[in-house]
Design an enzyme around this catalytic site. Structure first.
Site, PDB file in Angstrom:
ATOM      1  N   SER A 189       0.828  -1.221   0.000  1.00  0.00           N
ATOM      2  CA  SER A 189       0.000   0.000   0.000  1.00  0.00           C
ATOM      3  C   SER A 189       0.850   1.254   0.000  1.00  0.00           C
ATOM      4  CB  SER A 189      -0.939  -0.003   1.217  1.00  0.00           C
ATOM      5  OG  SER A 189      -0.199  -0.184   2.419  1.00  0.00           O
ATOM      6  N   HIS A 207     -40.857  22.798 -10.486  1.00  0.00           N
ATOM      7  CA  HIS A 207     -40.952  22.015 -11.738  1.00  0.00           C
ATOM      8  C   HIS A 207     -40.237  22.704 -12.900  1.00  0.00           C
ATOM      9  CE1 HIS A 207     -44.238  19.931  -9.603  1.00  0.00           C
ATOM     10  NE2 HIS A 207     -44.618  21.151  -9.252  1.00  0.00           N
ATOM     11  N   SER A 211     -14.232  25.795 -27.543  1.00  0.00           N
ATOM     12  CA  SER A 211     -14.399  24.552 -28.282  1.00  0.00           C
ATOM     13  C   SER A 211     -13.302  24.473 -29.332  1.00  0.00           C
ATOM     14  CB  SER A 211     -15.773  24.554 -28.951  1.00  0.00           C
ATOM     15  OG  SER A 211     -15.756  23.737 -30.106  1.00  0.00           O
ATOM     16  N   LYS A 248     -17.856  29.325 -29.061  1.00  0.00           N
ATOM     17  CA  LYS A 248     -18.229  28.697 -27.793  1.00  0.00           C
ATOM     18  C   LYS A 248     -17.451  29.202 -26.582  1.00  0.00           C
ATOM     19  CE  LYS A 248     -20.858  25.744 -27.073  1.00  0.00           C
ATOM     20  NZ  LYS A 248     -20.933  24.324 -27.409  1.00  0.00           N
ATOM     21  N   ASN A 277     -17.734  27.666 -22.804  1.00  0.00           N
ATOM     22  CA  ASN A 277     -18.458  26.644 -22.042  1.00  0.00           C
ATOM     23  C   ASN A 277     -18.155  26.698 -20.543  1.00  0.00           C
ATOM     24  OD1 ASN A 277     -19.405  25.603 -24.501  1.00  0.00           O
ATOM     25  ND2 ASN A 277     -17.578  24.330 -24.738  1.00  0.00           N
ATOM     26  N   GLU A 297     -19.399  21.972 -14.901  1.00  0.00           N
ATOM     27  CA  GLU A 297     -19.740  20.613 -15.359  1.00  0.00           C
ATOM     28  C   GLU A 297     -18.832  19.565 -14.719  1.00  0.00           C
ATOM     29  OE1 GLU A 297     -19.700  20.719 -19.675  1.00  0.00           O
ATOM     30  OE2 GLU A 297     -20.844  22.568 -19.622  1.00  0.00           O
ATOM     31  N   TYR A 328      -9.182  -6.771  12.825  1.00  0.00           N
ATOM     32  CA  TYR A 328      -8.577  -6.296  11.579  1.00  0.00           C
ATOM     33  C   TYR A 328      -8.558  -7.390  10.513  1.00  0.00           C
ATOM     34  CZ  TYR A 328      -5.336  -4.415   8.162  1.00  0.00           C
ATOM     35  OH  TYR A 328      -4.779  -3.967   6.986  1.00  0.00           O
ATOM     36  N   GLN A 387      -7.447  -2.247   4.296  1.00  0.00           N
ATOM     37  CA  GLN A 387      -6.458  -1.417   3.600  1.00  0.00           C
ATOM     38  C   GLN A 387      -7.123  -0.658   2.442  1.00  0.00           C
ATOM     39  OE1 GLN A 387      -2.293  -2.762   3.027  1.00  0.00           O
ATOM     40  NE2 GLN A 387      -2.805  -2.864   0.859  1.00  0.00           N
ATOM     41  N   LYS A 396      -8.236   3.463   2.251  1.00  0.00           N
ATOM     42  CA  LYS A 396      -7.450   4.678   2.037  1.00  0.00           C
ATOM     43  C   LYS A 396      -7.620   5.329   0.672  1.00  0.00           C
ATOM     44  CE  LYS A 396      -4.136   2.689   4.929  1.00  0.00           C
ATOM     45  NZ  LYS A 396      -5.216   1.744   5.131  1.00  0.00           N
TER      46      LYS A 396
HETATM   47  N1  ARG Z   1      -1.133  -1.406   5.183  1.00  0.00           N
HETATM   48  C1  ARG Z   1      -2.050  -1.912   6.139  1.00  0.00           C
HETATM   49  C2  ARG Z   1      -3.399  -1.189   6.045  1.00  0.00           C
HETATM   50  O1  ARG Z   1      -3.440  -0.185   5.419  1.00  0.00           O
HETATM   51  C3  ARG Z   1      -1.500  -1.715   7.517  1.00  0.00           C
HETATM   52  C4  ARG Z   1      -1.962  -2.721   8.513  1.00  0.00           C
HETATM   53  C5  ARG Z   1      -1.509  -4.066   8.139  1.00  0.00           C
HETATM   54  N2  ARG Z   1      -1.711  -5.003   9.166  1.00  0.00           N
HETATM   55  C6  ARG Z   1      -1.607  -6.302   8.920  1.00  0.00           C
HETATM   56  N3  ARG Z   1      -1.758  -7.083   9.900  1.00  0.00           N
HETATM   57  N4  ARG Z   1      -1.385  -6.736   7.716  1.00  0.00           N
HETATM   58  O2  ARG Z   1      -4.386  -1.628   6.566  1.00  0.00           O
END
Ligand code: ARG
Length: 459
Positions: A22, A155, A276, A282, A284, A289, A316, A321, A324
Site C-alpha cells: 500500500s 418544476h 471549443s 463557444k 463553455n 460541469e 482487523y 487497507q 485509504k
Molecule cells: N497497510 C495496512 C493497512 O493499510 C496496515 C496494517 C496491516 N496489518 C496487517 N496485519 N497486515 O491496513
C-alpha cells in the site's frame, strides 16, 4: 528480509508484493506515522518499557527521517509493504538494534488506525476552512443582490418571484449544515486507538492517555477490538463529503442553466470557462460541469467503503487497507472542487436585467393580483376567476399583467383602480413576503447579518 520474515522459509512473489503493498498510496501519511511513533517512543521511555536513552535516540532519528522525507531524500520500497514498515525499516537501518525496540507494545493494526485518524482530522479542518470561504463569498454575493429580482421555480416553471439573494442564501444554509456535519464527524475521528495492539491490547504498561495528549486527541478508544477494526469515521466523512458534492453539483447545474443562451442570467468569467476546438463562438462552463461530474466518484467511494466493511468479521482484516485510496481521492476531489467553485461564483457576472425580465414572464404575480381583489372585498373564488380571465387575455395579446391598461382591467371588473399596479409589481410580491425565512429585503438583510456573525465565530 521482511520485518515479519522469521516464520517464513520462502519469500513472497514479486507480484504478491506489488498486489498487497500500500506504500504507493499510504506514503502520504508519513508525517502522521512518524509523529505517532515519536509519541509512542516517548511514552515507552517514560514508562520504563524501553530505556530512556533508546527512546530519545529513536525520537531524534525519527525526526531526521521526517526531515529527509520532506526534503525528498527518501525512496520508499514496495517490498516493505506500507508506510509503517518503510519507516521502521529506515529507522533500523540507521540505528540498528535500538530501532528494533520502537514497535514494542504496538501493532500495525492500531498504528494504521492511528495514522488514518490523524490524517483525516487534518483534512476535515482544511475542508471546514474551505467551506467557510465559500459561505463568506456567497453571503457577500447575497448582500449585493437583496434587490435583484429573479424567477423562483417549481418544476422548472416560473412560480413566484424571489431575489438572487434569497436563492443564494438557500445554498448558504446547505453549506452551513455541511460544516456542522464535518464538525460532528471530527469528534468521532478525534479518538486515539494506539494501545489496542493487534486486537487484544497488550501486556506492557502503556500510558494511552499520555500518547493521546501528546498527539492532540480528545480521548482514547475504549475497546481494543473496536479500536483496530472501526472505520465508521471514514464512512461518516465520505458521507459528509458526498453531501457537499451533492450541494455543489446542484448549484453547478443551476449555474450551467443560468449561463445558457436561453437564460443569460449569469456569465462565467473567462478564467473559469473554456472554448471549443471546432466552434469558434463557444464559451463553455466546463468547471461547473466537471464539479457536477466529479460528484459521482465521491458517491462511488462512499458506496465502496460501505460495501468493503459490511462483511468483515472482527477484528482487523486486510480488506480494510481498501479504506485509504477512496477516502484520499474523495478528500482530494472536495479540496479541488470547493476553491474552484468559490472563485467561479465570486467572479461570475450577474445580469440583473435578464433576471428581472424573466421574472416578468409567466404571470408570477397572478396570486398577488387575486389577493389584492380579495382585499377590496371580492370573494376569493371570484377574484381567482377574474384574474384567470385577465391572464387568458394577456396570453392572447402577448402581454404581462403589469402591461395592461386600467381600461383593460376595468373591462373585466370595475373594482380595479390604479393601486393594482403597485400591488402586483414584482417588488411588492417579494417585499410583502416579510415572514421569517421569506424573500423580503428586510428579512434577507437580517439573515445576511446573522450569517456574518456565524461566519465570524467559525473556527
Ligand atoms: N497497510 C495496512 C493497512 O493499510 C496496515 C496494517 C496491516 N496489518 C496487517 N496485519 N497486515 O491496513
Amino acid at each position: 528480509m521482511k520485518l515479519w520474515g522469521g516464520r517464513f522459509i520462502g519469500s513472497t512473489d514479486s507480484f504478491t508484493d506489488h498486489f498487497h503493498s500500500s506504500i504507493s498510496f499510504d506514503s502520504r501519511m508519513y508525517k502522521q506515522d512518524i509523529e505517532g511513533s515519536i509519541a509512542h517512543a516517548a511514552m515507552l521511555g517514560k514508562q520504563g518499557i524501553i530505556p530512556m536513552e533508546d527512546s530519545e535516540l529513536i525520537q531524534k532519528t525519527l525526526k531526521e527521517i521526517l526531515a529527509d522525507i520532506e526534503a525528498g531524500n527518501v525512496v520508499f520500497d514496495e517490498r516493505a509493504e506500507d508506510i509503517h514498515m518503510n519507516i521502521e525499516t529506515i529507522l533500523i537501518e540507521r540505528i540498528g538494534d535500538t530501532g528494533k525496540k520502537l514497535h514494542t507494545g504496538r501493532s500495525r493494526n492500531d498504528q494504521v488506525a492511528l495514522d488514518i485518524r490523524m490524517y483525516l482530522k487534518e483534512q476535515i479542518t482544511d475542508i471546514k476552512a474551505l467551506l467557510k470561504e465559500l459561505i463568506t463569498v456567497l453571503n457577500n454575493i447575497a448582500e449585493k443582490n437583496t434587490g435583484t429580482i429573479m424567477p423562483g421555480y417549481t418544476h422548472m416553471q416560473n412560480a413566484q418571484p424571489v431575489t438572487l439573494a434569497h436563492h443564494i442564501l438557500a445554498y448558504v444554509e446547505m453549506f452551513k449544515r455541511d460544516r456542522d456535519r464535518l464538525e460532528d464527524c471530527y469528534k468521532r475521528t478525534n479518538v486515539m486507538p494506539l494501545g489496542s495492539g493487534a486486537l487484544a491490547a497488550t501486556t506492557y504498561p502503556l500510558d494511552r492517555d499520555l500518547v493521546a495528549g501528546k498527539l492532540g486527541f480528545d480521548s482514547i478508544t475504549l475497546n481494543s477490538m473496536d479500536g483496530v477494526s472501526d472505520r465508521d469515521f471514514v464512512i461518516e466523512l465520505l458521507s459528509a463529503l458526498s453531501l457537499i458534492m451533492m450541494h455543489l453539483s446542484r448549484f453547478c447545474e443551476e449555474i450551467i442553466i443560468w449561463n445558457s443562451q436561453q437564460y443569460r442570467f449569469v456569465e462565467m468569467d473567462d478564467a473559469y470557462s473554456t472554448g471549443s476546438s471546432i466552434m469558434p463562438q463557444k464559451k463553455n462552463p466546463d468547471m461547473a460541469e466537471l464539479i457536477r461530474g466529479k460528484t459521482g466518484r465521491v458517491y462511488g467511494h462512499l458506496m465502496a467503503m460501505l460495501t468493503v466493511m459490511k462483511g468483515i468479521p472482527l477484528a482487523y482484516n486486510k480488506d480494510m487497507q481498501e479504506d485509504k485510496e477512496g477516502v484520499f481521492d474523495a478528500v482530494d476531489t472536495v479540496k479541488m472542487c470547493l476553491p474552484i467553485f468559490t472563485r467561479m461564483v465570486d467572479t461570475m457576472k450577474v445580469n440583473k436585467d435578464n433576471m428581472y425580465d424573466a421574472a416578468r414572464k409567466g404571470f408570477m404575480n397572478a396570486t398577488d393580483a387575486a389577493d389584492w381583489l380579495v382585499k377590496q372585498g371580492v370573494p376569493f373564488r371570484d377574484a381567482h376567476g377574474i384574474i384567470g380571465r385577465l391572464v387568458l387575455y394577456c396570453i392572447e395579446n402577448n402581454k404581462s399583467l403589469d402591461e395592461l391598461t386600467l381600461e383593460e382591467y376595468k373591462a373585466v371588473s370595475d373594482v380595479f383602480t390604479e393601486e393594482i399596479y403597485d400591488a402586483i409589481s414584482l417588488e411588492t410580491c417579494v417585499n410583502t413576503r416579510t415572514v421569517k425565512g421569506g424573500p423580503s429585503e428586510g428579512y434577507i438583510k437580517e439573515l445576511i447579518n446573522m450569517n456574518k456573525k456565524i461566519i465570524a465565530e467559525m473556527k
